[in-house]
Design a protein around this motif. Sequence first.
Motif, short mmCIF file in Angstrom:
data_model
loop_
_atom_site.label_atom_id
_atom_site.label_comp_id
_atom_site.label_asym_id
_atom_site.label_seq_id
_atom_site.Cartn_x
_atom_site.Cartn_y
_atom_site.Cartn_z
N ARG A 101 -0.23 -0.95 -1.42
CA ARG A 101 -1.32 -0.56 -2.09
C ARG A 101 -1.07 -0.78 -3.54
O ARG A 101 -1.74 -0.96 -4.24
CB ARG A 101 -1.71 1.03 -1.84
CG ARG A 101 -2.13 1.28 -0.58
CD ARG A 101 -3.33 0.33 -0.06
NE ARG A 101 -3.97 0.56 1.11
CZ ARG A 101 -5.05 -0.32 1.48
NH1 ARG A 101 -5.22 -1.61 0.73
NH2 ARG A 101 -5.60 -0.31 2.84
N SER A 102 0.27 -0.28 -3.97
CA SER A 102 0.63 -0.63 -5.34
C SER A 102 0.29 -2.10 -5.91
O SER A 102 -0.15 -2.25 -7.09
CB SER A 102 1.95 -0.21 -5.60
OG SER A 102 2.29 1.36 -5.50
N VAL A 103 0.88 -3.24 -4.91
CA VAL A 103 0.91 -4.40 -5.22
C VAL A 103 -0.90 -4.64 -5.17
O VAL A 103 -1.30 -5.53 -6.16
CB VAL A 103 1.57 -5.15 -4.25
CG1 VAL A 103 1.10 -6.69 -4.53
CG2 VAL A 103 2.96 -5.13 -4.29
N ASP A 104 -1.55 -4.13 -4.45
CA ASP A 104 -2.94 -4.42 -4.52
C ASP A 104 -3.89 -4.06 -5.70
O ASP A 104 -4.48 -4.62 -6.04
CB ASP A 104 -3.67 -3.82 -3.05
CG ASP A 104 -3.39 -4.58 -1.78
OD1 ASP A 104 -2.87 -5.79 -1.97
OD2 ASP A 104 -3.44 -3.86 -0.85
N TRP A 128 4.44 -12.58 -1.76
CA TRP A 128 3.57 -12.79 -3.05
C TRP A 128 2.60 -13.72 -2.66
O TRP A 128 1.57 -13.43 -3.30
CB TRP A 128 4.75 -13.10 -4.23
CG TRP A 128 5.52 -11.97 -4.75
CD1 TRP A 128 6.81 -12.09 -4.48
CD2 TRP A 128 5.13 -10.60 -5.42
NE1 TRP A 128 7.39 -10.74 -5.07
CE2 TRP A 128 6.24 -10.09 -5.45
CE3 TRP A 128 3.82 -10.20 -5.43
CZ2 TRP A 128 6.18 -8.70 -6.10
CZ3 TRP A 128 3.86 -8.84 -5.91
CH2 TRP A 128 5.15 -8.16 -6.15
N LEU A 129 3.03 -14.72 -1.95
CA LEU A 129 1.95 -15.82 -1.67
C LEU A 129 0.69 -15.06 -0.80
O LEU A 129 -0.46 -15.38 -1.01
CB LEU A 129 2.73 -16.91 -0.95
CG LEU A 129 3.12 -17.91 -1.86
CD1 LEU A 129 3.58 -19.00 -1.10
CD2 LEU A 129 2.29 -18.54 -2.97
N SER A 130 1.26 -14.35 -0.03
CA SER A 130 0.18 -13.73 1.20
C SER A 130 -0.66 -12.51 0.17
O SER A 130 -1.93 -12.41 0.29
CB SER A 130 0.92 -12.79 2.10
OG SER A 130 1.84 -11.73 1.59
N SER A 131 -0.14 -12.04 -0.64
CA SER A 131 -0.72 -10.99 -1.63
C SER A 131 -1.85 -11.86 -2.64
O SER A 131 -2.93 -11.48 -2.81
CB SER A 131 0.23 -10.32 -2.45
OG SER A 131 1.13 -9.52 -1.86
#
Length: 338
Positions: free
Chosen positions: A126-129, A223-226
């Motif tokens: 969630r933080s990355v999102d 990171w690519l999937s994010s």
Amino acid sequence: MRLTVKQWIQVVISLVVAIWIFWFLYKDVKMESLLEALQQASLFWICMSIGISILGFGVRAWRWKLLIDADLEERLPTSRAFWGLMIGYLVNMLIPRAGEVARCGVLKKTEKLPVSKLLGTVILERSVDLLFMLGVIFLAFILEREVFVGLANDLVSLEAIKTGLQEYMPLLISGVVLLGIVFYWVSHRYRDHGLVKKFHHFMRELIGGLKSVQRMKNRLGFWLSSVGIWIIYFLMMYFIAIGMPSTANLSPSAVLMVMVMGSIGMVAPVQGGIGTFHALVAFILMTYGLTEEEGKIFAIIVHSSQVLIVLVAGVISLLVVAKISVIAKPQAEHLRNN
């Protein structure tokens, strides 16, 4: 997951608020208008939107699996992460934010993984999102600067925010420092108490989950999937936009702005963004020349397609997890007996 009376009251209140917002928005929209818009819409592009949305949920499950695998000797099947993820989204339709705990509970039940560590991976997700969402908002600001600034001036007084920060920032900092001192004193004064030990253990597991990105073998995939998740989210909305006559002429940057407003609406603490998503999407579409009714119809079509996916995939996931649990129970009893 059991809820207290207070939690049930909060759930009911948030549901009532969501339903009231939805009713207030759509009380003047005729069913005939909605049916006519559906008839005029391209079934191909709506199906494309639903298809890529399902792909997006799969990518989310794979990304979560990468974080979980960092602490496992044997890799978790992506399908298990997918079942848990979809059950979490299904729970969120009833209890806002409870789905994050629910999906961790699913993997605890099926894979015997600690909930506290799983929660750490979810918080990291969630933080990355959130970081990517801020990046998308910045991109929308660059591409649609005039619209963005106009909305900001209409909705928010920048001068009032600046004054408020200057006035209350010392008080806020003092409160945070005081809470930190109290927490430090309590944790050391009662460090041998059972509850404090459990809390420390939970925090160690949680921090371990947060650090799992450092131990991942496939950081590039994470990171690519994010990035891919947000591209898919954009395409899901863009496909529906080009499939409807009222929004077919919107530019990609305008659809990006609509996506930003929709994302903000989904963050609101109501079930599945009901009402808030529709209100913000309809509002921004009106700034691009659509009528209020056209904006609301577009919002309900986009949101309903996502709800349909969550309901179908969530129910299927519940059935699959129930079957896994039934199979796993005799095996666990056999191991205990031997």
